[in-house]
Design a protein around this motif. Structure first.
Motif: not given
Length: 177
Positions: A61, A63, A94, A132, A134, A143, A145-147, A167, A169-170
């Motif tokens: 995760g 930012e 980041e 999550s 954007f 954004e 995001l989590y992957k 990805k 969505p959390y």
């Protein structure tokens, strides 16, 4: 490229990696909520015997903020005269929110035979992490995001890894319950 499900795989080693097979992640639910267990399945398609050491997954995760900044520059030219101009510079910042790696399976023989393998995975997000999102406006993009990344690590380091990133969505809360 290699297609598994509706996903096409590509990357710097994809042409060599796809000769050995592919890996794919599928989530039970399209959105993940903070207090729920996440169920996913990792599918591994081995096209020919392949020296595999491990299957791991990484949950990441971050930012990220991207922006374009106008910068005024000054320098002296070859005639020792001052030159001035404005230039756009791309900036990135980041912050890592989480970075978790877990071994899903280890091969005792260091080799997977031609076959299709299925690995169910369950995990939970840590508490107190942001959801999550954007946003893009003018010259700024923000954004979170989590992957989830499934990685097949060969026992021979000269061979390419098989990888798939998805990805996630959390959301912190499930407002529907």
């Amino acid at each position: 490229s290699y297609t598994m499900g509706n996903q096409q795989f590509h990357g710097k080693n994809a042409p060599e990696a796809v000769k050995h097979g592919g890996v794919f992640i599928k989530f039970e639910n399209p959105v993940v909520y903070g207090d729920k267990v996440i169920n996913a399945t990792i599918y591994l398609d081995v096209k020919r015997d392949y020296p595999i050491k491990q299957l791991v997954f990484k949950l990441k995760g971050k930012e990220r903020i991207n922006w374009i900044e106008n910068v005024h520059k000054i320098r002296k030219n070859h005639e020792d005269k001052k030159e001035e101009w404005d230039e756009d510079e791309h900036r990135v910042q980041e912050y890592i929110i989480m970075n978790h790696t877990q071994v899903i399976h280890e091969w005792d023989s260091n080799e997977a035979h031609k076959s299709q393998y299925v690995f169910p995975v369950q995990f939970k997000f840590p508490k107190n992490i942001p959801g999550s999102f954007f946003v893009k406006k003018d010259r700024v993009c923000c954004e979170i995001l989590y992957k989830l990344e499934a990685i097949v690590i060969p026992s021979d380091p000269k061979l390419p890894k098989l990888k798939h990133k998805a990805k996630i969505p959390y959301r912190e809360l499930d407002l529907n319950t």
